[in-house]
Design a protein around this motif. Structure first.
Motif, PDB file in Angstrom:
ATOM      1  N   GLU A 156     -94.584  28.945 -36.022  1.00 13.64           N
ATOM      2  CA  GLU A 156     -94.200  29.891 -34.964  1.00 13.64           C
ATOM      3  C   GLU A 156     -92.688  29.961 -34.802  1.00 13.64           C
ATOM      4  O   GLU A 156     -92.138  31.016 -34.521  1.00 13.64           O
TER       5      GLU A 156
ATOM      6  N   TRP B 225     -96.741  37.380 -50.426  1.00 13.90           N
ATOM      7  CA  TRP B 225     -95.666  38.347 -50.210  1.00 13.90           C
ATOM      8  C   TRP B 225     -95.705  39.441 -51.268  1.00 13.90           C
ATOM      9  O   TRP B 225     -95.625  40.623 -50.967  1.00 13.90           O
TER      10      TRP B 225
ATOM     11  N   LYS C  88     -91.646  42.147 -44.481  1.00 13.77           N
ATOM     12  CA  LYS C  88     -92.247  43.489 -44.584  1.00 13.77           C
ATOM     13  C   LYS C  88     -91.208  44.520 -44.995  1.00 13.77           C
ATOM     14  O   LYS C  88     -91.484  45.399 -45.804  1.00 13.77           O
TER      15      LYS C  88
ATOM     16  N   VAL D 286     -91.717  33.571 -36.112  1.00  9.72           N
ATOM     17  CA  VAL D 286     -92.626  34.174 -37.079  1.00  9.72           C
ATOM     18  C   VAL D 286     -92.567  35.700 -37.071  1.00  9.72           C
ATOM     19  O   VAL D 286     -92.632  36.324 -38.131  1.00  9.72           O
ATOM     20  N   GLU D 287     -92.428  36.324 -35.913  1.00  9.41           N
ATOM     21  CA  GLU D 287     -92.411  37.795 -35.861  1.00  9.41           C
ATOM     22  C   GLU D 287     -91.201  38.372 -36.570  1.00  9.41           C
ATOM     23  O   GLU D 287     -91.325  39.329 -37.339  1.00  9.41           O
TER      24      GLU D 287
ATOM     25  N   LEU E 193     -91.579  37.786 -40.390  1.00 13.44           N
ATOM     26  CA  LEU E 193     -92.519  38.739 -40.976  1.00 13.44           C
ATOM     27  C   LEU E 193     -91.915  40.138 -41.068  1.00 13.44           C
ATOM     28  O   LEU E 193     -92.126  40.847 -42.054  1.00 13.44           O
TER      29      LEU E 193
ATOM     30  N   PHE F 143     -99.697  40.162 -45.418  1.00 14.86           N
ATOM     31  CA  PHE F 143     -98.920  39.600 -44.322  1.00 14.86           C
ATOM     32  C   PHE F 143     -99.764  38.771 -43.361  1.00 14.86           C
ATOM     33  O   PHE F 143     -99.220  37.934 -42.642  1.00 14.86           O
ATOM     34  N   ASP F 144    -101.064  38.949 -43.370  1.00 12.23           N
ATOM     35  CA  ASP F 144    -101.927  38.072 -42.571  1.00 12.23           C
ATOM     36  C   ASP F 144    -101.885  36.647 -43.128  1.00 12.23           C
ATOM     37  O   ASP F 144    -101.776  35.680 -42.377  1.00 12.23           O
TER      38      ASP F 144
ATOM     39  N   LYS G 110     -97.013  23.857 -42.432  1.00 12.56           N
ATOM     40  CA  LYS G 110     -96.426  25.189 -42.196  1.00 12.56           C
ATOM     41  C   LYS G 110     -94.989  25.215 -42.719  1.00 12.56           C
ATOM     42  O   LYS G 110     -94.290  24.199 -42.735  1.00 12.56           O
TER      43      LYS G 110
ATOM     44  N   ARG H 110     -98.472  35.128 -42.345  1.00 10.50           N
ATOM     45  CA  ARG H 110     -98.395  34.685 -40.949  1.00 10.50           C
ATOM     46  C   ARG H 110     -98.990  33.283 -40.799  1.00 10.50           C
ATOM     47  O   ARG H 110     -98.437  32.437 -40.102  1.00 10.50           O
TER      48      ARG H 110
ATOM     49  N   TYR I 119     -97.251  31.416 -50.560  1.00 11.20           N
ATOM     50  CA  TYR I 119     -96.271  32.269 -49.877  1.00 11.20           C
ATOM     51  C   TYR I 119     -95.827  33.409 -50.796  1.00 11.20           C
ATOM     52  O   TYR I 119     -95.858  34.583 -50.418  1.00 11.20           O
TER      53      TYR I 119
END
Length: 122
Positions: free
Chosen positions: A32, A18, A54, A46-47, A50, A23-24, A101, A27, A14
């Motif tokens: 989720e 980072w 970012k 998750v969105e 991320l 970022f792929d 996860k 993810r 992780y």
């Protein structure tokens, strides 16, 4: 239950991803429904998580891990967060791993220098 070794390796991946802006990979590490609570905000899913990574990633220069402690499916990482906008910020990240996860992340640090640096950027 996740093994201590697997949780620790997930945390290492992780932070490496980072710092690299990968970022792929990030993810793929996050559940989720990952739940994030930190000094600069919260994220559900998750969105949103991320997007937060970012956002701070735009000023991230380096993550200097001081110590990482793992026990079962819990990992705590103490690190210095180096950014383009502030001096190194001592930071702690606590994450919970389930089913391979990251499901929960809690982060704490003194945000004042970062906030002042963001203000100067305009």
């Amino acid at each position: 239950m996740t093994t201590t070794k697997a949780a620790r390796e997930l945390a290492e991946t992780y932070f490496t991803a980072w710092e690299a802006g990968d970022f792929d990979t990030l993810r793929g590490l996050l559940a989720e429904d990952v739940d994030f609570v930190g000094a600069l905000g919260t994220a559900s899913g998750v969105e949103e998580a991320l997007a937060g990574l970012k956002g701070l990633g735009q000023v991230l220069e380096k993550i200097d891990v001081q110590v990482r402690v793992a026990e079962g499916d819990e990992v705590i990482t103490w690190f210095d967060l180096h950014t383009k906008v502030a001096a190194a910020t001592p930071t702690v990240n606590w994450m919970h791993v389930d089913g391979g996860k990251i499901t929960r992340i809690r982060v704490t640090f003194d945000p004042r220098a970062l906030l002042a640096g963001f203000e100067k950027q305009g």
